[in-house]
Design a protein around this motif. Sequence first.
Motif, PDB file in Angstrom:
ATOM      1  N   TYR A   1       0.843  -1.196   0.000  1.00  0.00           N
ATOM      2  CA  TYR A   1       0.000   0.000   0.000  1.00  0.00           C
ATOM      3  C   TYR A   1       0.879   1.247   0.000  1.00  0.00           C
ATOM      4  O   TYR A   1       2.031   1.218   0.434  1.00  0.00           O
ATOM      5  N   ASP A   2       0.289   2.350  -0.481  1.00  0.00           N
ATOM      6  CA  ASP A   2       0.931   3.654  -0.372  1.00  0.00           C
ATOM      7  C   ASP A   2       0.175   4.455   0.678  1.00  0.00           C
ATOM      8  O   ASP A   2      -1.049   4.591   0.592  1.00  0.00           O
ATOM      9  N   LEU A   3       0.911   4.968   1.654  1.00  0.00           N
ATOM     10  CA  LEU A   3       0.277   5.638   2.784  1.00  0.00           C
ATOM     11  C   LEU A   3      -0.591   6.806   2.341  1.00  0.00           C
ATOM     12  O   LEU A   3      -1.637   7.076   2.947  1.00  0.00           O
ATOM     13  N   TYR A   4      -0.207   7.494   1.255  1.00  0.00           N
ATOM     14  CA  TYR A   4      -0.895   8.717   0.862  1.00  0.00           C
ATOM     15  C   TYR A   4      -1.868   8.548  -0.306  1.00  0.00           C
ATOM     16  O   TYR A   4      -2.796   9.342  -0.449  1.00  0.00           O
TER      17      TYR A   4
ATOM     18  N   LEU B   1      -6.493   4.773   2.179  1.00  0.00           N
ATOM     19  CA  LEU B   1      -6.656   4.084   3.456  1.00  0.00           C
ATOM     20  C   LEU B   1      -7.307   4.987   4.498  1.00  0.00           C
ATOM     21  O   LEU B   1      -7.072   6.191   4.543  1.00  0.00           O
ATOM     22  N   LYS B   2      -8.142   4.385   5.342  1.00  0.00           N
ATOM     23  CA  LYS B   2      -8.678   5.068   6.513  1.00  0.00           C
ATOM     24  C   LYS B   2      -7.954   4.509   7.741  1.00  0.00           C
ATOM     25  O   LYS B   2      -8.018   3.304   8.001  1.00  0.00           O
ATOM     26  N   ILE B   3      -7.281   5.397   8.456  1.00  0.00           N
ATOM     27  CA  ILE B   3      -6.450   4.981   9.588  1.00  0.00           C
ATOM     28  C   ILE B   3      -7.079   5.508  10.874  1.00  0.00           C
ATOM     29  O   ILE B   3      -7.236   6.720  11.049  1.00  0.00           O
TER      30      ILE B   3
ATOM     31  N   ILE C   1      -6.898  -0.271  10.372  1.00  0.00           N
ATOM     32  CA  ILE C   1      -6.791   0.377   9.062  1.00  0.00           C
ATOM     33  C   ILE C   1      -7.796  -0.291   8.122  1.00  0.00           C
ATOM     34  O   ILE C   1      -7.902  -1.519   8.078  1.00  0.00           O
ATOM     35  N   VAL C   2      -8.520   0.543   7.395  1.00  0.00           N
ATOM     36  CA  VAL C   2      -9.527   0.059   6.447  1.00  0.00           C
ATOM     37  C   VAL C   2      -9.131   0.521   5.049  1.00  0.00           C
ATOM     38  O   VAL C   2      -8.751   1.688   4.860  1.00  0.00           O
ATOM     39  N   ASP C   3      -9.203  -0.379   4.054  1.00  0.00           N
ATOM     40  CA  ASP C   3      -8.829   0.017   2.697  1.00  0.00           C
ATOM     41  C   ASP C   3      -9.977   0.766   2.013  1.00  0.00           C
ATOM     42  O   ASP C   3     -11.050   0.971   2.596  1.00  0.00           O
ATOM     43  N   LYS C   4      -9.759   1.177   0.772  1.00  0.00           N
ATOM     44  CA  LYS C   4     -10.733   2.008   0.057  1.00  0.00           C
ATOM     45  C   LYS C   4     -12.054   1.292  -0.196  1.00  0.00           C
ATOM     46  O   LYS C   4     -13.082   1.930  -0.453  1.00  0.00           O
TER      47      LYS C   4
END
Length: 400
Positions: free
Chosen positions: A13-16, A20-22, A305-308
């Motif tokens: 994953y790319d942090l930016y 992602l919802k953190i 953490i939740v993905d898109k």
Amino acid sequence: AAHLKEWCSDNGYDLYSSGLKIYTTLDTRMQKYAERAAAQHMRQMQSSFKSEWGGQEPWRDERGRLIPNFILNIAKRQPFYKYLEERYHNNQDSINYYLNKPHRVKLFDYQHGTIERTMSSMDSIRYMVQFLHCGMVAMEPQTGAVRAWVGDIDFKSWKYDKVTAQRQPGSTFKLFVYTEAINQGLTPCDRRCDEPITLRVIDRKTHSEVTWAPGNASGHFSGDSLSLKTAFARSVNSVAVRLGQEVGVRNIIKAAQDMGIKSELTDEPSLALGSCDVNLLEMVNAYCTVANDGKRHDPVLVERIVDKDGNEIYIGETDEHKVLSYRTAFLMQQMLMGGVQEGTSQRLKGYITGDTDWGGKTGTTNNNSDGWFIGVSPRLVVGAWVGGEERDIHFASMAV
């Protein structure tokens, strides 16, 4: 952020840009209170610090002598100095000319935030290096959740996080000395004498054997037989060092590591007085172990953490490790409460009202370079550190 970037890189994953919802453990209200308290208190402390030195330059050794080339040595570590060396082929006259040439610089100011002034690089270092810095972190003992984190007084001016910075903990490290003593069967009522102690040790700089005779912060020895609870509360160095020899420094190191200290610790008598560098986060984590009845949680900053697409791809660490007996943890809780009742933390009693049970431990280091306090309550442990960014910037006394 570094840990998150590493996790994202390891998991594709790319942090930016990955959407992602953190979800963090930070409590927005506690964070706001922590930032406000740090700003208000540090502003007052900076004023007191300046008054205490009375206009003198505060970079001085233990005998009060000005440290030569202090500002220049800081300048030499900066990128602009290395640029000048390369551009002018180490010509010192040219380097000194540009180091002392006035130009527009951005500086920190408590009243206005960031300000611009015209001054040389050397003068800007001289101005900025005199600010005191702080770190503050609050953790929930039962879960390891970090509820507040203040890395310094101003992120725009100083990016180096003081919560994870390595500094000597001073007397806050005595927690581990007394914890190991309790582990070995002693109680808060056992007594030891406050009297001079001398030991033969190896000097770190010369690697030769020297005599070490630690003193008390008060400057004298009472000669009294003190209970361990009183000695811990009053932070009596002679008793801590003697106890360290009695229970064994290696055993103290193991106790500290079990409770959450990850920094390297050296097997030497002065460790009982906090001579090895640690960071604020791991110290607060270790104190949480006492508050949580001997069970350790590693610090948790990210809950999940939740993905898109809404899939939960990460859940924060929830493992718990039993590292102290209930007896040891309970008796150390009582010892910490003693610091507020009769010890070095007494003047903080007015900050907490009601029937909350709480305790704490103060710590200062050689030459008053670092000031620590770690406060412990059943459901929250808060630690704070204050000092200069450079260790030679220090308080003139313990009064501030």
